[in-house]
Design a protein around this motif. Structure first.
Motif, PDB file in Angstrom:
ATOM      1  N   GLU A  96       0.825  -1.210   0.000  1.00 48.85           N
ATOM      2  CA  GLU A  96       0.000   0.000   0.000  1.00 48.85           C
ATOM      3  C   GLU A  96       0.861   1.264   0.000  1.00 48.85           C
TER       4      GLU A  96
ATOM      5  N   VAL B  57      -1.142   3.752  -6.210  1.00 45.83           N
ATOM      6  CA  VAL B  57      -0.848   2.856  -5.092  1.00 45.83           C
ATOM      7  C   VAL B  57      -0.221   1.585  -5.646  1.00 45.83           C
TER       8      VAL B  57
ATOM      9  N   ASN C 234       1.366  -2.338  -4.962  1.00 51.34           N
ATOM     10  CA  ASN C 234       1.404  -3.527  -4.112  1.00 51.34           C
ATOM     11  C   ASN C 234       2.089  -4.657  -4.869  1.00 51.34           C
TER      12      ASN C 234
END
Length: 335
Positions: free
Chosen positions: A181, A192, A194
């Protein structure tokens, strides 16, 4: 100093598959692969969009690594650039450790150049206050301003191998980066990240280096002026090899892996590089190289660099091996 990845005032447009004569693509796997999306069917309606997204995703890792591919740096690239920018700091963080003991864990906080802070928790596996294989650092960004964007979230760095002193030729290293995150926000874009990336670098001189990226699963979701966009890379590999050539350097790059994107309904395509992309000297883009993109039912798109300024994009919609549609585009139209 962004690792001698000024290496790559000569790279190529790609993020690439286990290519390169040095066999330097990373082999470490930082986690299980994400489920692969349903394959996209490649048609006359979407083949140019698929081609553009393939080129863009291939340039994503390369431009983030300071590879001068001719592609413009974008706001969403900042996540990987931030991760890579931290690597040269590992030596300083570990040498500043107050604790010298096996498995020593220490936390320190420092101000980010543009504002905000970065909290670093490093684990020194052998307690020697030096960066060695197995050592790690977890970074927590709190409104940390980097390249004009505010970052929040977490990035973990684990050293897989290291020889020499990074930045002092010759040296090599392999580092796993785990994004959790990690968000970057500018005035127009919020992105974002990840997933995991493994970076492997072998550097003998500014114009004599090999760089590889690999990921089992890495995804970026972005919002731009209230419009949402996402891209995911699965079992994706990149290699860029730079060697002296003429008055500068020649770079060779390849790519392989699976890409899914909201640009084609969040479905997936498979990418290979049967002909390496080669960029020489002061060329803005590669003058040769080829991508093959495969979708559902064997449908294919072929992207061929015909010069340092032009591309040919072809469609084989029925997968019979015959490309029935062809379009010529400028490199700078597609990136």
């Amino acid at each position: 100093m962004r690792f001698a990845l000024t290496l790559v005032a000569s790279s190529v447009i790609l993020a690439a598959c286990g290519g390169g004569s040095d066999n330097n693509s990373p082999s470490n796997d930082a986690g299980p692969s994400a489920p692969v999306a349903v394959q996209a069917t490649l048609t006359s309606a979407n083949y140019l969009a698929v081609a553009q997204e393939t080129l863009s995703s291939s340039a994503y890792l390369a431009t983030a690594a300071d590879l001068a591919t001719g592609a413009q740096v974008s706001d969403s690239d900042v996540l990987i650039r931030f991760g890579q920018d931290q690597l040269p700091k590992l030596t300083r963080w570990f040498s500043n450790s107050l604790v010298q003991a096996v498995g020593a864990v220490q936390t320190q906080t420092e101000a980010c150049a543009g504002g905000g802070s970065l909290t670093i928790t490093e684990t020194d596996m052998n307690g020697n206050r030096k960066v060695d294989a197995g050592d790690s650092a977890t970074l927590t960004a709190a409104n940390c301003v980097f390249e004009g964007q505010s970052l929040n979230g977490q990035l973990a760095l684990t050293v897989n191998s290291i020889t020499g002193e990074p930045g002092e030729f010759p040296y090599s290293l392999s580092v796993s980066l785990l994004f959790t995150e990690l968000a970057a926000k500018s005035s127009t874009v919020r992105s974002v990240g990840n997933g995991n990336l493994v970076l492997a670098l072998s550097a003998r001189a500014v114009n004599d280096q090999s760089l590889g990226f690999s990921t089992s699963s890495f995804a970026v979701a972005a919002t731009y002026n209230n419009a949402s966009y996402s891209r995911a890379l699965t079992n994706y590999k990149t290699s860029v090899v730079v060697r002296p050539g003429g008055t500068g350097a020649t770079s060779t790059s390849t790519v392989s892996g699976t890409l899914s994107s909201t640009a084609f309904e969040s479905k997936s395509i498979d990418i290979t590089t049967p002909v390496s992309f080669v960029r020489a000297g002061t060329q803005a883009y590669p003058a040769s190289g080829q991508f093959i993109i495969t979708g559902a039912a064997g449908s294919k798109v072929r992207i061929t660099a015909t010069s340092a300024t032009m591309l040919t994009i072809e469609l084989d919609a029925d997968g019979n091996g015959s490309y029935e549609l062809s379009t010529n585009k400028r490199w700078n139209e597609m990136l």
